[in-house]
Design a protein around this motif. Structure first.
Motif, mmCIF file in Angstrom:
data_model
loop_
_atom_site.group_PDB
_atom_site.id
_atom_site.type_symbol
_atom_site.label_atom_id
_atom_site.label_comp_id
_atom_site.label_asym_id
_atom_site.label_seq_id
_atom_site.Cartn_x
_atom_site.Cartn_y
_atom_site.Cartn_z
ATOM 1 N N LEU A 123 0.818 -1.214 0.000
ATOM 2 C CA LEU A 123 0.000 0.000 0.000
ATOM 3 C C LEU A 123 0.855 1.268 0.000
ATOM 4 C CD1 LEU A 123 -2.798 -1.039 2.522
ATOM 5 C CD2 LEU A 123 -2.882 -1.078 0.032
ATOM 6 N N HIS A 124 2.133 1.136 0.442
ATOM 7 C CA HIS A 124 3.014 2.297 0.407
ATOM 8 C C HIS A 124 3.299 2.744 -1.026
ATOM 9 C CE1 HIS A 124 3.645 2.155 4.682
ATOM 10 N NE2 HIS A 124 4.192 0.958 4.650
ATOM 11 N N PHE A 125 3.084 1.824 -1.986
ATOM 12 C CA PHE A 125 3.398 2.129 -3.380
ATOM 13 C C PHE A 125 2.147 2.427 -4.209
ATOM 14 C CE2 PHE A 125 6.698 -0.648 -1.665
ATOM 15 C CZ PHE A 125 7.840 0.097 -1.941
ATOM 16 N N VAL A 126 0.965 2.322 -3.581
ATOM 17 C CA VAL A 126 -0.259 2.703 -4.292
ATOM 18 C C VAL A 126 -0.236 4.213 -4.498
ATOM 19 C CG1 VAL A 126 -2.774 2.851 -4.142
ATOM 20 C CG2 VAL A 126 -1.605 0.785 -3.374
ATOM 21 N N PRO A 127 -0.446 4.687 -5.736
ATOM 22 C CA PRO A 127 -0.401 6.130 -5.979
ATOM 23 C C PRO A 127 -1.394 6.878 -5.089
ATOM 24 C CG PRO A 127 -0.473 4.912 -8.054
ATOM 25 C CD PRO A 127 -0.713 3.919 -6.965
ATOM 26 N N LEU A 128 -0.941 8.016 -4.576
ATOM 27 C CA LEU A 128 -1.837 8.854 -3.782
ATOM 28 C C LEU A 128 -3.015 9.296 -4.635
ATOM 29 C CD1 LEU A 128 0.761 11.128 -1.948
ATOM 30 C CD2 LEU A 128 -0.559 9.281 -0.935
ATOM 31 N N GLY A 129 -4.167 9.365 -4.039
ATOM 32 C CA GLY A 129 -5.354 9.755 -4.785
ATOM 33 C C GLY A 129 -6.616 9.292 -4.082
ATOM 34 N N PRO A 130 -7.737 9.264 -4.788
ATOM 35 C CA PRO A 130 -9.027 8.935 -4.176
ATOM 36 C C PRO A 130 -9.070 7.571 -3.502
ATOM 37 C CG PRO A 130 -9.346 9.901 -6.342
ATOM 38 C CD PRO A 130 -7.877 9.667 -6.202
ATOM 39 N N SER A 131 -8.344 6.573 -4.038
ATOM 40 C CA SER A 131 -8.390 5.248 -3.409
ATOM 41 C C SER A 131 -7.714 5.259 -2.042
ATOM 42 C CB SER A 131 -7.743 4.198 -4.309
ATOM 43 O OG SER A 131 -6.400 4.532 -4.603
ATOM 44 N N VAL A 132 -6.628 6.027 -1.891
ATOM 45 C CA VAL A 132 -5.946 6.126 -0.601
ATOM 46 C C VAL A 132 -6.812 6.906 0.389
ATOM 47 C CG1 VAL A 132 -3.919 7.053 0.591
ATOM 48 C CG2 VAL A 132 -3.654 5.916 -1.621
ATOM 49 N N SER A 133 -7.420 8.009 -0.084
ATOM 50 C CA SER A 133 -8.335 8.760 0.780
ATOM 51 C C SER A 133 -9.533 7.901 1.167
ATOM 52 C CB SER A 133 -8.823 10.024 0.062
ATOM 53 O OG SER A 133 -7.745 10.845 -0.315
ATOM 54 N N GLY A 134 -10.037 7.124 0.202
ATOM 55 C CA GLY A 134 -11.162 6.235 0.479
ATOM 56 C C GLY A 134 -10.792 5.151 1.472
ATOM 57 N N ALA A 135 -9.581 4.603 1.356
ATOM 58 C CA ALA A 135 -9.129 3.583 2.302
ATOM 59 C C ALA A 135 -9.010 4.168 3.703
ATOM 60 C CB ALA A 135 -7.787 3.007 1.844
ATOM 61 N N THR A 136 -8.577 5.421 3.778
ATOM 62 C CA THR A 136 -8.533 6.116 5.071
ATOM 63 C C THR A 136 -9.931 6.197 5.684
ATOM 64 O OG1 THR A 136 -6.627 7.448 4.391
ATOM 65 C CG2 THR A 136 -7.985 8.310 6.192
ATOM 66 N N LEU A 137 -10.889 6.595 4.862
ATOM 67 C CA LEU A 137 -12.269 6.689 5.333
ATOM 68 C C LEU A 137 -12.818 5.316 5.720
ATOM 69 C CD1 LEU A 137 -13.639 9.235 2.715
ATOM 70 C CD2 LEU A 137 -13.287 9.652 5.151
ATOM 71 N N LEU A 138 -12.417 4.295 4.979
ATOM 72 C CA LEU A 138 -12.894 2.945 5.247
ATOM 73 C C LEU A 138 -12.595 2.532 6.679
ATOM 74 C CD1 LEU A 138 -14.112 0.342 3.921
ATOM 75 C CD2 LEU A 138 -11.763 -0.347 3.449
ATOM 76 N N ILE A 139 -11.421 2.891 7.156
ATOM 77 C CA ILE A 139 -11.041 2.543 8.521
ATOM 78 C C ILE A 139 -11.635 3.529 9.524
ATOM 79 C CG2 ILE A 139 -9.115 2.139 10.083
ATOM 80 C CD1 ILE A 139 -9.444 0.154 7.682
ATOM 81 N N GLU A 140 -11.463 4.813 9.232
ATOM 82 C CA GLU A 140 -11.857 5.821 10.214
ATOM 83 C C GLU A 140 -13.364 5.888 10.410
ATOM 84 O OE1 GLU A 140 -9.989 9.396 8.823
ATOM 85 O OE2 GLU A 140 -8.165 8.998 9.968
ATOM 86 N N ALA A 166 -10.098 13.725 4.763
ATOM 87 C CA ALA A 166 -10.045 12.614 3.809
ATOM 88 C C ALA A 166 -11.188 12.697 2.803
ATOM 89 C CB ALA A 166 -10.089 11.285 4.559
ATOM 90 N N ARG A 167 -12.370 13.105 3.259
ATOM 91 C CA ARG A 167 -13.503 13.266 2.340
ATOM 92 C C ARG A 167 -13.212 14.354 1.306
ATOM 93 N NH1 ARG A 167 -19.521 12.622 4.892
ATOM 94 N NH2 ARG A 167 -19.369 10.445 5.564
ATOM 95 N N LEU A 168 -12.673 15.466 1.773
ATOM 96 C CA LEU A 168 -12.337 16.552 0.856
ATOM 97 C C LEU A 168 -11.269 16.110 -0.141
ATOM 98 C CD1 LEU A 168 -12.217 19.441 3.480
ATOM 99 C CD2 LEU A 168 -13.867 19.265 1.608
ATOM 100 N N GLU A 169 -10.269 15.401 0.338
ATOM 101 C CA GLU A 169 -9.209 14.887 -0.533
ATOM 102 C C GLU A 169 -9.777 13.962 -1.604
ATOM 103 O OE1 GLU A 169 -5.675 14.814 -0.793
ATOM 104 O OE2 GLU A 169 -5.658 16.683 0.326
ATOM 105 N N MET A 170 -10.707 13.091 -1.202
ATOM 106 C CA MET A 170 -11.271 12.151 -2.155
ATOM 107 C C MET A 170 -12.115 12.864 -3.208
ATOM 108 S SD MET A 170 -13.472 8.694 -1.441
ATOM 109 C CE MET A 170 -15.057 9.493 -1.562
ATOM 110 N N VAL A 171 -12.951 13.793 -2.770
ATOM 111 C CA VAL A 171 -13.796 14.533 -3.709
ATOM 112 C C VAL A 171 -12.934 15.322 -4.683
ATOM 113 C CG1 VAL A 171 -15.473 16.397 -3.921
ATOM 114 C CG2 VAL A 171 -15.765 14.663 -2.152
ATOM 115 N N GLU A 172 -11.937 16.034 -4.154
ATOM 116 C CA GLU A 172 -11.070 16.845 -5.006
ATOM 117 C C GLU A 172 -10.306 15.959 -5.990
ATOM 118 O OE1 GLU A 172 -7.239 19.145 -5.814
ATOM 119 O OE2 GLU A 172 -7.504 17.210 -4.831
ATOM 120 N N GLY A 173 -9.840 14.795 -5.509
ATOM 121 C CA GLY A 173 -9.110 13.883 -6.377
ATOM 122 C C GLY A 173 -9.966 13.313 -7.495
#
Length: 322
Positions: free
Chosen positions: A166-183, A221-228
């Protein structure tokens, strides 16, 4: 008492609940600046704000009974009251252990974000501020685990190796979404638990601290995902949607480590089977996930046949979105 009875009686706090529109344009610098001010004004120190020296209260639970993984199964009916209580204790340790792993991964992503950005802009500064928050939360989780006397539930080595990918997954909506998935799934469960008088006071205070501070992180994280999602093309959006759906199928089963069952005298395979076939399993996943999934749907993260098939496999979708 039926599951439905419990649901209608639950007191779910809405204090600090994130209010981000999944369709409106996002000004990340302005929003991050507002979150930075909130971080300076409203924060907790768990070393002081939780009375760690006070003993556990007799009869108080570590999880609401209807949120324990085997609740509603035939096996649950055969368990002793002591086993049910102990299973809740082990499951909260499993959840908090997973929370430490998840927050470490999140902090790594936030460090990448800060390094990749303008270094000193509002977005980067909030990412660094959130890392500090997550470090305090992980310490708080660890102290609670130590107080239970139950050893932390570590992820299998194979899963830890996979997590490094996961450290190599490009930053973007999927990473923000994964953050939301846990939080967000932890946030939803904790909003219920922190108002439950049957819960241990230490846990209720931990949940309150985590809920109030994580509200900022969820908003970011929501803002990051929407913007991405808004600034990516069709193919990139599809890739991030699919990636998030795959991560969801891996993350949900990790919340409850199957080793909790032998710890209370239940065969591991029998415990896993009872959990997966319990009518309460899907009910709990839907309860914890509903606000998050409705936001994903609003933000365009639930489109496409593959994406929806993967989300259906998680059994967390609200009935009207299946």
């Amino acid at each position: 008492m039926t599951i439905q009875d419990v649901e209608t009686k639950s007191d779910i706090s809405t204090e600090g609940l994130s209010r981000v529109n999944g369709r409106k344009p996002v000004d990340m610098q302005r929003s991050a600046g507002r979150l930075l001010r909130s971080s300076a004004e409203k924060f907790y120190d768990a070393d002081i704000d939780i009375d760690w020296d006070s003993p556990w209260e007799d009869g108080k639970r570590f999880l609401p009974e209807h949120r324990v993984s085997l609740y509603g199964s035939k096996l649950w009916d055969k368990m002793s009251d002591e086993q049910k209580f102990e299973l809740g204790r082990h499951e909260i340790v499993s959840i908090l252990s997973f929370g430490i792993y998840a927050e470490n991964l999140l902090s790594s992503a936030l460090l990448r974000m800060a390094a990749k950005g303008a270094l000193t802009d509002q977005r980067s500064l909030f990412a660094l501020t959130e890392i500090g928050d997550e470090s305090r939360h992980s310490t708080m989780f660890a102290r609670l685990i130590n107080k239970t006397g139950v050893a932390p539930y570590k992820l299998p080595k194979g899963m830890l190796s996979f997590a490094k990918i996961l450290h190599f997954v490009p930053l973007g909506p999927s990473v923000s979404g994964a953050t939301l998935l846990i939080e967000e799934i932890l946030d939803r469960a904790q909003r219920e638990g922190m108002n439950d008088p049957e819960m241990q006071p230490h846990l209720r205070q931990l949940m309150k601290i985590h809920v109030l501070e994580e509200a900022r992180h969820i908003t970011f994280a929501r803002l990051e995902m929407v913007e991405g999602m808004q600034r990516r093309g069709r193919i990139s959006r599809a890739w991030h949607r699919g990636t998030l759906a795959v991560i969801a199928n891996l993350a949900y089963p990790l919340l409850i480590n199957p080793r909790v069952y032998p710890a209370v005298g239940i065969n591991r395979v029998r415990g896993i089977w009872a959990q997966q076939t319990s009518p309460n399993y899907g009910t709990n996943l839907q309860f914890m996930s509903e606000p998050m999934i409705r936001f994903f749907h609003e933000a365009g993260m639930m489109e496409g046949k593959f994406t929806m098939a993967m989300w259906r496999a998680t059994r967390s979708l609200p009935d009207d979105l299946r």
